[in-house]
Design a protein around this motif. Structure first.
Motif: not given
Length: 1811
Positions: A472-487
């Motif tokens: 789940i964390s790996l698939s969510n990691a794909l959503l987590g890459m977001d240019a507007n949310d650096p941290p």
């Protein structure tokens, strides 16, 4: 051999074998240079110290006997060079490093006494040398860290000696010497095996008593906490059980948190003198580390420490919650951090020493580990989402460590937290934190899921959940890459990197186990790349770049700037893909790079390509490098060229007037592609030779292009290409080699310690340049370095560009850029200049030409080439400064080239330093702790993935290459720098005085590097720069440039050794007053201050110069400066001040040379004495500092043993003649006192600057630093704590008093006679400032103890003192009180010897006042008496002082109801000091002598009875006052009552008596003397509680103040029972305000005494509070509920559960009756009480949802229909419940049934949360 050295590139690794011999040579050289009979020879050994440091940092394999020899020599050297601070600092630091590294293997014995003597002599005596405070500070830090390192080598018996030495300092807890004593005990006390016989149960008991003697003092607490924690750790034979309650009470109360809405810090902490605090500093205020260490080592099987620890955590956990942050968060974060670190250390130690039978039964078993982890998880749970970043990080790291210890508890916790964060999408910071903790625990999750070993623990539950969590964390990691949310993006990348670091190979094959059976990996990869590309396309570029030189390829966005996780993730991912998957990824990346041009993401895309090339250069070259190259070449074909790139100049383009340009679009595109290419080829290596011609062409066309942007990009490519061809770097870094023994699909990680056998298998593959590559590199060097140098020479010599609008600037720019680029690319592969040898001939002495191995790549070019470059650049520099001195770009390029040429190896050093910064916070994601209980495998050190270790090895090699030849020639006497270096240095010197600030700064930095490496050149530099300061026509920028370089430590250090430079420096600065501009003055001033701060004394070589003919003579230098430092010379006052300061420094420095010193001393002491009456205030203050240091001999002082028969055969002081001429001039003292009085600035508000600062208001910081040693390390006065408000803010400067004292001791009675008239006149003056000076002078007189003083006392001093006591003026009271205090201060370092006049002064104060005097005189006398009492050393009082105490006690007790408030306060204060003095003495001494025994018989009855008298009377008076005020309220008729509403005289007397008593309590609690007076404080508890709200305003204000202080007081055992009894009775007091006050007190009382109260006491207190729930007063009922809620949070689980159940039953039955409409004849109070009880239960769990809570809340909500006050209680409680559970309501609401939710919804209109 250390792993990093075994893994170095093969050519370097081969060389490291010679290091043993070269180290032996170093040790031999040091031994030869050091001659014990000549202490000065220590200076010649200093040059070897940085070399020894090299070997330590290089982690070389050194033979132990050599290290042992070196340590012995070092210690001997250190102790002999007692007053050479600088030498001690250097040797001390290197010894600490050696001992830390090799200490366990050496058998040493070190004595403690010499270290102590060094400390005392340098830092704790008045005889301070002239060294600047920066040096002193470093010296102190060095000596203390050396002592800490050597403690383990102290021989047996040391502990006993150390304790007996410092025990006496701890006797008097109200003297500052006890703080020093505790600091020394903590510093020196050894806890090694040799000394274990000293430590016993009784000794620990003694320590605990001492610890308790000063309450509320952070410094004291942290010293003792550290001592105790060391004992707990090292001595398990002491039975600690009986100390646990006391220890844990201390630990709990040391965390200053706000208890029950109270203050979060001590209202009045005991003040520790500044220099003690500074010397024994501890970084954190609260010793969290010591507390954590003690707790972890107290845990043992069968010990109750675990329960205590649990209780501590229950009380502290609420302060970890994000909504409860404050200044305490820092110490709580440290506490958690050290708990986990220490726990891990303890486990590691135990796992490695399993065989030792004796200790094994004390080791932590499985159950102890689990219970520890369970408790710490509470803190982790609260702190996980903290807004304080360091706390959030600590929590994540702690989770990671603990997950290897107790996976069955921690991993499910992480999983649930992660799912929870996914559900509450509103709070994004939660997701970031949750992702980080999964990343940190990634390896633990994998091991728990996949380890096949038998040790797999059944209770891990279903391990599939962990695999799911990773999925789940790996698939969510794909959503987590977001240019507007650096941290969040960075956290996600860290997670991906962490997960893939664990896996052996990423593959989609059918056979063999896969780590993610449920998803196809190639799909994930496609999805990942799509997301990554879209992220790159949406990046916002960072700052806009200006034209000029930028060092990195670009400035990147947050992906590159904020840490290495982006590049790491790509490297790991691409490095671990199987062949087919890699090709799949490469195709997509190649397509993306070809089709997009993203100027905003240059370095990001470049790194993506770089990772591809690094993983597989062969494939990537075809798909990435080739297409980019082709595209660049075709883009630039046919564009105009300048011909500056090295192909010769085409005339056509020069003659045209229009400048050729590129279109902006083309420029941007080419710039982008070149820069990407430059990053992509970083690790290309051999493959690039294939594209040799295209690369050359691309670089040529880039340099030829008519655009500076493209030229710059070409520079990057050339630089990168050089690096890729000739440097050593690892290849195949991320490919796995060994699988994990327990889980086949995981990679095994490696520890740097103890993996000798596998090293050969794991050695990384290095890129070692092949012949083709070296050939290609040499070719490039010819094209772009040699030919560019020729071009440059041609431009400068022949000035080819004749036309005015010409292209000369452009041509110069490109040519310099090519040279710079080549140098930056080849780094230290181009050989260094050869130094020249003085004896002619280039000789080579075997060992000395090699120190450590290191090379960053294969050698190309030759040393001659570097030399040729230096000459050309020298010519260019001249030309540029003449023709183009205003062009900063050209000059900065030039400076970079000089830097690269002259400072061999510094480029590598910079790269290493930058890389070190990037990796500073090494992430817990790639560390596996040494103890791993998931698969029981324990290693000696932390384990890391192989790629991370290779990375560290690579950096280690870079560092080695920068250092390998740096120190080679410094240590040899006969070498001097090559002539080329001297040329370059001259150029830099000129450039560092340039008019542009940036040019100056760059050149200065580079120049310093050269000077550091070749100290020989400094002298020449100093002389040139000082000349420019002296020269009146120097422009401002020259002055600024000179000051910047002179103020560096490199130069200042050199001044102490070099005569010429030294004298010209001093005279030059003093002669620079003609520079008018503010900036210049500021720079010169700062330079001078810096010189003072770093002043390191003067070497004897300078002092002995008087014999050498043409050298400057020291004595002449002094007299030259004396002549400059009179006010009459018309110098600016600041220069006058500087001259005086230099004079003082030189005088003090010359003390070591006896021939000079007496002559110089007498000259200067007289000079400073005259300066006391100078017109310039700063010069006066400096004179005071100076006289305090110079007047030393005091021949007229009466020695202690001469008191009976005074002898007159004194030797005369060497200064006496010089001084007596001066002070016997007419009116000398009058003028002096007058001018000193101007220093006392007394502001209107009397808020004159705080004690001890000399009237700071008129001094700027810079002037201050000149006039005083920052730290007057002399014993600061007063040496006893000050807290008395009556003394006000005095402007009494003890320094002034000390001068008069010293002067009298130096020259005897004549001074007294000369002083007498002025003193009398000034002390009767009307101006306060004059009285201040009089007070100081008189204090000095009274304390001087010289022969003849007693006569003078009888003659005139006593009468003068009586006049002062009876003078009616009050405003100067603080100064006169200070004067008396100074006069009776004990003599000697620890204030134990009694001054001559103390007894006389006491008698004088005791004589009664005339009948009729003003009350303020009475108050003044009591204030003076308090001043005397504070200074008396109570444990050792002689009989006369005891009698004085007894007499005074009687007088004070009779006057307690004095009519004036001011007098009452003075009496209260005096009484508190007096009683505590008597008590302390009684606790120390049985009766000494016969006469004392006789005295004692009469006084004992009186002395015993006073405390009974006080406490009994207090209770009566309290009751009387209460009755009187009630009585008054009743008959408030027309009777005329006195102002305070109280009529009869008796109660008026009572109130006055009580006020005095309250002053007594407040004073004893504030002063830290309360430990002696606890019985009286307990007796006054009831009066304080009952009078807090009385009608007399003054009285209740005092009671409230006392109450606030009382809240912090902890009561030990015998007194605790009494306190409980008082509380129980006050809780049933008829007056409801008293009951309420008791409840307020109970909240903090229960918290502070949780561990000390017996269970019986606790039960009684609970029952009492429960009764108050049905009190007839609403306020009391509600208050009681609040107190109960607090008690349930951290109190006893048993009592709390019992109470909750009862409350629920009671309320439930009432509710039932209500339903049936039975009016149960219950009063509203009892119903309200029942509801309050339920409300208290609900509010006692603010953030959790235990199983009983839903029923309680619902039941509470059902009472909403009741009338007020019940209704308002319900609404408030439910609203509070909502607020605290809002964050997690989403899933907490699942605990409620539908019906319950409806009931809750009815209680409030806003039902949004409860939908």
């Amino acid at each position: 051999m250390h792993l990093y050295n075994a893994w170095l590139p093969p050519p370097v690794a081969e060389q490291t074998k010679k290091e043993k011999d070269s180290f032996a040579y170093v040790v031999k050289s040091v031994k030869e240079l050091w001659r014990p009979d000549d202490p000065e020879s220590v200076y010649s050994t200093l040059k070897w110290i940085s070399v020894i440091d090299l070997f330590v940092k290089a982690k070389s394999d050194l033979p132990l006997e050599d290290v042992g020899t070196l340590v012995d020599v070092g210690l001997e050297l250190f102790l002999i060079s007692q007053n050479k601070l600088y030498a001690q600092v250097r040797w001390g630091n290197i010894l600490v490093k050696l001992l830390n590294k090799y200490g366990k293997k050496l058998s040493l014995k070190v004595l403690w006494r010499p270290f102590y003597d060094t400390l005392i002599q340098t830092h704790f005596t008045r005889n301070t040398g002239p060294e600047g405070w920066r040096l002193r500070q470093r010296h102190f830090e060095t000596v203390t860290s050396l002592v800490r390192t050597c403690r383990k080598f102290f021989p047996s018996g040391s502990a006993a000696e150390i304790w007996s030495e410092f025990r006496s300092l701890l006797e008097n807890p109200w003297h500052n010497s006890c703080f020093e004593g505790s600091g020394f005990v903590r510093l020196f006390l050894p806890t090694n095996l040799d000394n274990q016989d000293f430590f016993s149960h009784d000794w620990i008991e003694q320590c605990m008593d001492l610890w308790g003697s000063i309450p509320n003092c952070q410094f004291w607490d942290s010293q003792w906490a550290s001592v105790i924690s060391l004992c707990i750790k090292n001595y398990d034979f002491i039975n600690w059980e009986c100390f646990l309650p006391v220890l844990f009470t201390r630990y709990l109360n040391m965390f200053e948190v706000p208890v029950a809405n109270g203050r979060g810090s001590y209202p009045f902490s005991v003040d520790v003198p500044r220099n003690t605090r500074f010397l024994f500093s501890n970084k954190a205020i609260i010793p969290a580390k010591a507390i954590a260490k003690s707790i972890v080592y107290l845990l043992k099987p069968g010990s109750s420490a675990q329960e205590y620890f649990e209780k501590l955590v229950n009380l502290l956990e609420q302060y970890y919650h994000p909504s409860n942050g404050g200044h305490w968060t820092y110490s709580l974060e440290r506490f958690l951090r050290y708990l986990v670190i220490t726990f891990q250390k303890r486990l590691t130690h135990e796992q490695q020493n399993m065989d030792e039978k004796r200790e094994a039964e004390l080791y932590l078993g499985r159950s102890e580990r689990a219970s520890f982890v369970k408790v710490v998880l509470k803190l982790i749970d609260r702190g996980q989402y903290s807004k304080n970043e360091s706390l959030a990080e600590t929590v994540a790291a702690a989770t990671s460590v603990l997950s290897y210890v107790e996976p069955s508890l921690v991993l499910p916790f992480i999983a649930s937290r992660f799912h929870m964060a996914l559900e509450t999408m509103t709070a994004t910071h939660q997701l970031k934190t949750a992702v980080t903790s999964v990343a940190f625990a990634g390896r633990a999750l994998f091991l728990a899921s996949f380890s096949s070993s038998s040790s797999k623990i059944d209770d891990l539950g279903n391990t599939d959940t962990f695999t799911d969590l990773l999925l789940i964390s790996l698939s969510n990691a794909l959503l987590g890459m977001d240019a507007n949310d650096p941290p969040k993006t960075l956290a996600t990348m860290q997670l991906i990197g962490s997960v893939f670091s664990n896996i052996y190979l990423l593959d989609d094959s059918e056979n063999g186990p896969s780590f993610m059976p449920t998803i196809s990996f190639s799909d994930w990869l496609d999805e990942f790349l799509c997301r990554l590309f879209s992220l790159l396309m949406h990046l916002e570029p960072g700052t806009v770049l200006t034209e000029g030189m930028q060092t990195s390829a670009t400035s990147g966005t947050f992906l590159v700037e904020d840490g290495p996780s982006y590049f790491c993730m790509l490297e790991i991912l691409l490095g671990k893909l199987s062949k087919p998957l890699y090709n799949q990824a490469l195709k997509k990346i190649s397509k993306f790079v070809k089709t997009n041009i993203l100027p905003g993401a240059i370095s990001e895309v470049g790194l993506l390509c770089c990772a591809c090339v690094h993983a597989n250069p062969e494939e990537a070259a075809v798909d990435l490098i080739e297409p980019i190259l082709v595209s660049i070449i075709s883009s630039l074909k046919g564009t105009p060229v300048t011909g500056f790139g090295g192909t010769g100049i085409s005339d056509a383009s020069v003659s045209t007037k229009a400048k050729p340009t590129l279109s902006p679009a083309l420029e941007t595109a080419v710039d982008y592609q070149l820069k990407i290419l430059s990053v992509a080829i970083s690790y290309g290596g051999q493959v690039l030779v294939r594209y040799k011609d295209q690369l050359k062409e691309a670089i040529f066309s880039a340099f030829e292009a008519p655009s500076w942007k493209v030229n710059g990009a070409g520079d990057h490519v050339l630089r990168s290409l050089f690096g890729s061809l000739i440097l050593y770097y690892p290849i195949d870094q991320y490919r796995c080699i060994s699988r994990h023994p327990d889980a086949v699909i995981l990679e095994e990680w490696i520890s740097t310690k103890g993996c000798q056998n596998e090293e050969q298998l794991l050695i990384p593959k290095w890129h070692v340049p092949s012949d083709d590559e070296i050939l290609f590199a040499n070719e490039l060097l010819n094209l772009h370095f040699q030919s560019a140098l020729d071009d440059l020479l041609q431009i400068c010599r022949t000035k080819i560009h004749s036309d005015p609008g010409g292209n000369e600037k452009e041509h110069l720019k490109v040519t310099l850029l090519r040279i710079d680029s080549s140098l930056q690319g080849v780094l230290s592969c181009l050989p260094d200049f050869r130094p020249s040898f003085r004896d002619g001939g280039i000789e080579d002495i075997g060992c000395s030409s090699f120190l450590i191995a290191g090379a960053s790549g294969s050698t190309i070019g030759s040393s001659e080439l570097r030399g040729k470059a230096a000459e050309t650049i020298h010519v260019t520099c001249k030309y540029l400064l003449e023709e183009r001195s205003d062009d900063s770009i050209l000059l900065i390029l030039l400076i970079r080239i000089i830097d690269a040429l002259g400072n061999y190896g510094s480029l590598e050093y910079d790269e290493w330093a930058n890389h070190r910064q990037a990796w500073k916070l090494e992430s817990a994601a790639i560390i596996e702790p040494p103890t791993n209980f998931i698969v029981s495998s324990h290693s000696q050190g932390k384990r890391r993935p192989r790629w991370a270790l290779i990375d560290k090895t690579y950096m280690h090699n870079t560092w080695r290459s920068s250092q390998a030849s740096y120190h080679l020639y410094r240590t040899r006497g006969n070498t001097s720098p090559s002539d080329h270096v001297v040329l370059l240095m001259d150029d830099l010197l000129t450039l560092s005085l340039h008019s542009y600030e940036t040019v100056r700064a760059f050149a200065g930095k580079s120049l310093l590097k050269i000077l550091k490496r070749w100290p020989v050149l400094i002298s020449k530099c100093v002389l040139t720069l000082i000349e420019s300061l002296r020269n009146p026509s120097s422009p401002e920028h020259v002055v600024l440039g000179s000051c910047a370089i002179l103020a560096t430590q490199t130069v200042l250090k050199h001044l102490t050794m070099d005569v010429k430079a030294f004298s010209s420096f001093l005279l030059g600065i003093l002669a620079s007053s003609h520079h008018e501009s503010l900036k210049s003055q500021k720079a010169i001033n700062e330079l001078f201050v810096k010189y003072n701060i770093h002043f390191g004394g003067v070497s004897t070589s300078i002092l002995r110069t008087s014999d050498i003919p043409n050298e400057p003579n020291f004595a002449d230098l002094v007299s030259q400066i004396v002549s400059m430092s009179f006010d009459t010379t018309g110098l600016h006052w600041r220069y006058n001040l500087m001259a005086n300061r230099v004079l003082l420094l030189l005088t003090m420095a010359s003390r070591s040379d006896t021939n000079l010193s007496s002559k110089i001393l007498s000259e200067t002491a007289g000079h400073f004495l005259k300066n006391l009456k100078s017109q310039l205030p700063q010069t006066r203050i400096l004179a005071i500092s100076a006289l305090n240091t110079l007047l030393k001999e005091s021949p007229y002082r009466v020695a202690a043993e001469e008191l009976d028969h005074s002898s007159n055969g004194n030797d005369k002081s060497s200064l006496e003649e010089a001084l007596s001429q001066i002070f016997q001039e007419e009116g000398f003292f009058n003028d002096t006192l007058n001018s000193l009085s101007h220093v006392h600035i007394i502001s209107d508000a009397d808020s004159a600057s705080s004690r001890g600062n000399h009237g700071t208001s008129f001094q700027s910081l810079a002037d201050k630093s000149i006039t005083r040693f920052y730290f007057e390390f002399t014993a600061l006065w007063p040496r006893t704590p000050s807290w008395i408000s009556l003394f006000g803010s005095d402007t009494f400067y003890s320094n002034f008093a000390r001068i008069f004292k010293r002067l009298i001791q130096e020259c005897g009675m004549p001074v007294l006679l000369a002083l007498k008239t002025s003193l009398e006149e000034f002390s009767n003056s009307k101006e306060r400032s004059k009285q201040c000076v009089a007070a100081e002078a008189l204090a000095g007189v009274l304390h001087s103890d010289i022969n003849g003083l007693l006569g003078a006392w009888d003659g005139w001093i006593m009468a003068q003192l009586q006049k002062i006591i009876q003078a009616p003026s009050v405003e100067s009271l603080p100064e006169w009180a200070a004067c008396i205090r100074y006069a009776v201060t004990g003599k000697g370092k620890y204030g134990t010897r009694i001054p001559l006049l103390r007894q006389r002064i006491m008698d004088c104060l005791m004589s009664p006042l005339p009948q009729v005097v003003a009350t303020n005189v009475v108050a003044k006398r009591y204030a003076f008496l308090s001043a005397v009492l504070i200074e008396v050393s109570s444990p050792r009082m002689p009989v006369q002082e005891v009698e004085f105490h007894d007499k005074l006690l009687e007088e004070l007790l009779n006057n307690m109801s004095h009519s004036s408030a001011q007098v009452r306060e003075a009496i209260g204060v005096a009484l508190s000091v007096l009683c505590s003095n008597i008590r302390l003495r009684e606790s120390f001494t049985p009766l000494h002598t016969q006469e004392e025994a006789q005295n004692n018989v009469d006084n004992s009855s009186r002395r015993e009875s006073w405390h009974k008298l006080l406490t009994e009377r207090a209770s009566e008076v309290a009751v009387n006052i209460q009755n009187a005020s009630q009585f008054d309220n009743l008959e408030n008729s027309a009777e005329i009552t006195s102002e305070n509403g109280i009529s009869n005289d008796d109660s008026w007397e009572d109130i006055k008596w009580m006020e005095t008593m309250f002053h007594f309590i407040i004073s004893s609690l504030k002063s830290g003397r309360s430990s002696c007076l606890l019985d009286i404080i307990v007796g006054l508890l009831y009066p304080i509680l009952s009078l807090k709200e009385t009608s007399n305003k003054d009285l209740s204000t005092l009671a409230k103040a006392a109450f606030e202080l009382l809240k912090w007081r902890i009561f030990p055992e015998p007194h605790l029972q009494k306190v409980v009894a008082v509380i129980l009775s006050s809780a049933n007091d008829p007056n409801w305000r008293t009951r309420s006050a008791t409840l307020t007190y109970l909240r903090t009382f229960m918290y502070r005494h949780t561990y000390n109260l017996s269970s019986e006491d606790k039960r009684q207190i609970w029952t009492t509070i429960e009764k108050l729930l049905i009190d007839n007063q609403v306020e009391v009922r509600e208050h009681a509920a609040g107190v109960l809620a607090g008690l349930m949070k951290g109190g006893d689980e048993e009592l709390a559960r019992d109470f909750r159940d009862r409350a629920f039953r009671e309320a439930f039955s009432i509710q039932k009756r209500r339903k049936r409409n039975l009016s149960s004849g219950q009063s509203s109070a009892s119903i309200h009480g029942a509801v309050l009880a339920v409300a208290a239960s609900v509010l006692s769990v603010p953030y959790d949802m235990p199983s009983w809570l839903p029923d309680h809340v619902t039941l509470l909500a059902r009472f909403i229909g009741e009338p007020s006050p019940v209704r308002s209680t319900v609404t408030k409680a439910v609203a509070e419940f909502r607020r605290t559970h809002a964050d997690t309501w989403n899933f907490q609401k699942d605990s409620f049934s539908e019906e319950q939710l409806e009931v809750l919804a009815d209680t409030s209109s806003s039902s949004s949360y409860f939908a």
